[in-house]
Design a protein around this motif. Structure first.
Motif, mmCIF file in Angstrom:
data_model
loop_
_atom_site.group_PDB
_atom_site.id
_atom_site.type_symbol
_atom_site.label_atom_id
_atom_site.label_comp_id
_atom_site.label_asym_id
_atom_site.label_seq_id
_atom_site.Cartn_x
_atom_site.Cartn_y
_atom_site.Cartn_z
ATOM 1 N N ILE A 127 -4.437 0.726 -5.268
ATOM 2 C CA ILE A 127 -4.062 -0.697 -5.320
ATOM 3 C C ILE A 127 -3.519 -1.095 -6.689
ATOM 4 N N GLY A 128 -3.649 -0.202 -7.661
ATOM 5 C CA GLY A 128 -3.153 -0.512 -8.996
ATOM 6 C C GLY A 128 -3.338 0.681 -9.918
ATOM 7 N N TYR A 130 -13.453 0.054 -11.189
ATOM 8 C CA TYR A 130 -12.865 1.390 -11.224
ATOM 9 C C TYR A 130 -13.932 2.420 -10.847
ATOM 10 N N GLU A 190 -2.047 -8.783 -11.359
ATOM 11 C CA GLU A 190 -2.595 -9.261 -10.085
ATOM 12 C C GLU A 190 -1.498 -9.207 -9.019
ATOM 13 N N TYR A 215 -4.300 -6.334 -5.215
ATOM 14 C CA TYR A 215 -5.105 -5.982 -6.384
ATOM 15 C C TYR A 215 -5.555 -7.235 -7.124
ATOM 16 N N HIS A 216 -6.858 -7.484 -7.088
ATOM 17 C CA HIS A 216 -7.455 -8.602 -7.813
ATOM 18 C C HIS A 216 -8.503 -8.016 -8.758
ATOM 19 N N LYS A 217 -8.223 -8.082 -10.040
ATOM 20 C CA LYS A 217 -9.067 -7.417 -11.038
ATOM 21 C C LYS A 217 -10.526 -7.833 -10.944
ATOM 22 N N TYR A 234 0.835 -1.212 0.000
ATOM 23 C CA TYR A 234 0.000 0.000 0.000
ATOM 24 C C TYR A 234 0.870 1.263 0.000
ATOM 25 N N ASN A 277 -9.143 0.901 -3.810
ATOM 26 C CA ASN A 277 -10.039 -0.069 -3.182
ATOM 27 C C ASN A 277 -11.197 0.678 -2.517
ATOM 28 N N SER A 336 -2.102 -2.719 -14.147
ATOM 29 C CA SER A 336 -1.300 -3.414 -13.142
ATOM 30 C C SER A 336 -1.632 -4.902 -13.177
#
Length: 645
Positions: A218-219, A250, A239, A243-245, A116, A212, A237
């Motif tokens: 996070i990305g 967004y 994974e 960050y988990h897409k 972070y 987030n 970015s």
């Protein structure tokens, strides 16, 4: 690092349910409780109850329930620790970190926090680049050309990655961030074939910070501004640990409050679509960021609203390719509308073309429910082709079958029958076929995964056993409800309800895991010299236990003593004769358990007979069955049930 128990206890002691809920909802007093329309589902009549006395809330419509901490978790869509930190800040409570954690816990926590920190550093780096000569000339110029205001640029923390191989890498290292951490954050890449060379992932691109729910970076998404055909227009970015897409959308951080207030979420495809809608004064919007919509993203939206309006670019081929998303949304229990923009336009281009007022009006006027949308999409080509018309009906039926609510499903069946000019019965029949096939597929899958044979799975005794298990669970819950609500009351001059009840069920073993946990908590409290009252369970950290206990101790309708005395109409309350209430409940539980044992005994007798076992074995099993039957008859007699043979 985890928050210390002392800090959590201080927050629990200080947090007031009425005060906290009032920050989000207007509450009206009615009887002993406060009421409001539930913030977690759409309703016109208040069914959301707040009990200041018990320091709990419960919605009698959707079932949401909990204490002040759980409410903040539910309403903000955040975890337990984040809720504690937020409430600690509200009440001025100093946060102490828990020192009694394992080295592994500390390492995992430190790694996430480090990610972070370095991602926030990268965000600041990209944002600050808009103030340097290259960033101003290229990045800031691009944003201004699209009409992005300074306020919007700051709200979404937009930035620019400089045109160079390692500007971010060099700056981050100089600030003390390691190459290993930069790699884990997805900010740099290792040169292929050379373990000593690294370079920035994002170069010569404008950047879009992905946050987030709590607002932490996070990305990143990054857009190329040149016409270089060898490079992708957008890169994102990878994974990472944070960050988990498939779990994030967004703009969700900027939109969550507005989504809840408007009770609707606009769903678009890209970053600039989200920002353009904000410029038009529409803030309840999120983007799937160019990827296919996922189940977790739908669940994320459902935390804040049950309504989604999907905005489609004016591209018929693209719309048809993305129709699967509508079925997934329906399957997730949300209501879906759709808006299609003129050919060649997308939300971003059309908003800039017509202006904020006309754009907002367009969204209102052109929104249509998914049935009208889907039929309209294929109607023209299906009109002259019976085969395509039949295919359209099948597609509509397939979508309707995804809706879990039978009432809403019925409404759409009627609407689609009218629009397609077919009988309702035809659509209902087709939906029933889908349900039947789905049920058979599910049963077949369960049978394959089971160690039992296909024939054994079809035996009636299997279905009976399942129904008995459910009935036992219901009765176990009733026993616990009495224990939690009245365990501390006296059933006689020397005996508490809990002593009497626990003594009577001492030899019974609960079958439902959740109820077993609650029962064990109660027993352990007694061993520690505590006679638990309902509030005791609300201090438990297990959210599932708290929610279940809240359901046990709350009722939607309850006659007040004032009403009874005023009208001289008195009703029987279960607390009027606790001895009888508890005794009857014990008998009902024993009755369900014995009925289950009888079925098992009957099955064993049939097995012995089919296997031609010794007569002594068969007689022994018959003896067990008859003994259980005597218990059943005696219980029925005590419950006043008429017994027929």
């Amino acid at each position: 690092m985890a928050i210390s128990r002392a800090t959590t206890d201080k927050v629990k002691d200080r947090a007031d349910i009425e005060e906290i809920v009032s920050d989000y909802l207007p509450l009206k007093k009615k009887g002993q409780n406060l009421w409001a329309c539930c913030p977690f589902h759409n309703e016109k009549s208040p069914s959301f109850s707040v009990s200041p006395a018990k320091q709990i809330y419960k919605c009698f419509g959707c079932g949401k329930a909990g204490d002040p901490i759980q409410f903040v978790m539910d309403i903000e869509g955040i975890g337990f620790n984040e809720a504690i930190r937020q409430l600690a800040g509200k009440y001025g409570i100093e946060i102490e970190e828990d020192q009694n954690v394992t080295p592994e816990d500390i390492q995992a926590y430190n790694e996430r926090e480090s990610l972070y920190i370095v991602l926030n550093y990268a965000k600041d780096f990209f944002v600050n680049n808009l103030q340097v000569e290259e960033g101003k000339a290229i990045g800031l110029s691009y944003f201004k050309e699209r009409g992005f205001t300074q306020e919007i640029i700051e709200r979404f923390e937009l930035g620019y990655a400089l045109d160079g191989w390692d500007y971010l890498l060099q700056a981050a290292q100089a600030s003390g961030h390691s190459i290993e951490l930069l790699l884990k954050a997805g900010l740099i890449l290792q040169k292929e074939g050379d373990s000593t060379r690294f370079y920035d992932r994002f170069r010569s691109r404008v950047t879009f910070t992905i946050h987030n729910l709590g607002g932490k970076p996070i990305g990143f998404g990054a857009r190329l501004l040149t016409q270089d055909k060898k490079q992708p227009k957008y890169i994102n970015s990878p994974e990472t640990e944070v960050y988990h897409k498939s779990d994030i959308l967004y703009g969700i951080f900027q939109a969550k409050k507005s989504i809840r207030e408007k009770d609707n979420c606009y769903l678009v495809e890209g970053y600039t679509d989200v920002i353009s809608l904000h410029l038009a004064g529409i803030e309840n919007v999120v983007a799937s960021s160019g990827t296919s919509l996922t189940e977790n993203q739908i669940k994320l939206i459902k935390r804040f609203s049950d309504n989604i309006t999907v905005l489609y670019d004016g591209d018929a081929a693209g719309i048809r390719a993305s129709l699967r998303g509508i079925d997934m949304i329906l399957e997730g229990g949300l209501n879906v509308k759709a808006v299609v923009f003129p050919e060649g336009e997308d939300p971003d281009s059309y908003a800039r073309k017509v202006g904020a007022a006309a754009f907002s009006e367009y969204l209102q006027d052109k929104a249509q429910d998914f049935i009208s949308f889907k039929i309209g999409l294929f109607a023209e080509e299906a009109a002259k082709d019976p085969i395509k018309q039949a295919d359209l009906i099948k597609q509509v039926v397939s979508s309707i079958s995804k809706i879990p609510d039978p009432v809403i499903r019925t409404v759409y069946i009627r609407q689609s029958a009218t629009l397609l000019e077919v009988d309702e019965e035809i659509i209902q029949t087709e939906i029933n076929k889908i349900f039947l096939k789905s049920q058979k597929d599910r049963q077949f899958k369960e049978q394959r995964e089971s160690t039992a044979t296909f024939v054994e799975d079809l035996l009636p005794v299997k279905e009976e056993a399942v129904s008995h298990k459910m009935l036992i669970a219901i009765q176990e819950r009733e026993m616990l409800r009495l224990l939690v609500n009245y365990g501390f009351e006296m059933v006689s001059e020397e005996l508490h309800v809990c002593q009497y009840l626990l003594q009577e069920i001492e030899e019974l073993e609960f079958q439902t895991p959740l109820y077993t946990k609650i029962l064990n908590i109660y027993k352990n409290a007694l061993l520690e010299g505590v006679l638990p009252q309902p509030e005791y369970f609300l201090q438990n950290d297990d959210a599932e236990i708290k929610k279940e206990v809240i359901h046990m101790i709350t009722r939607k309708y309850e006659l007040s003593t004032l009403w009874e005395s005023r009208h001289q109409i008195f009703t029987h309350h279960e607390a009027d004769d606790l001895a009888k209430t508890v005794y009857d409940s014990i008998l009902h539980l024993k009755k369900k358990v014995i009925k289950n044992m009888l079925e098992e005994a009957k099955t064993k007798i049939k097995e012995a007979e089919s296997e031609k076992a010794d007569e002594a074995i068969i007689n022994e099993r018959l003896s067990v069955y008859m003994e259980l039957k005597k218990y059943q008859v005696e219980i029925d007699r005590q419950l006043g049930i008429v017994i027929s043979f």
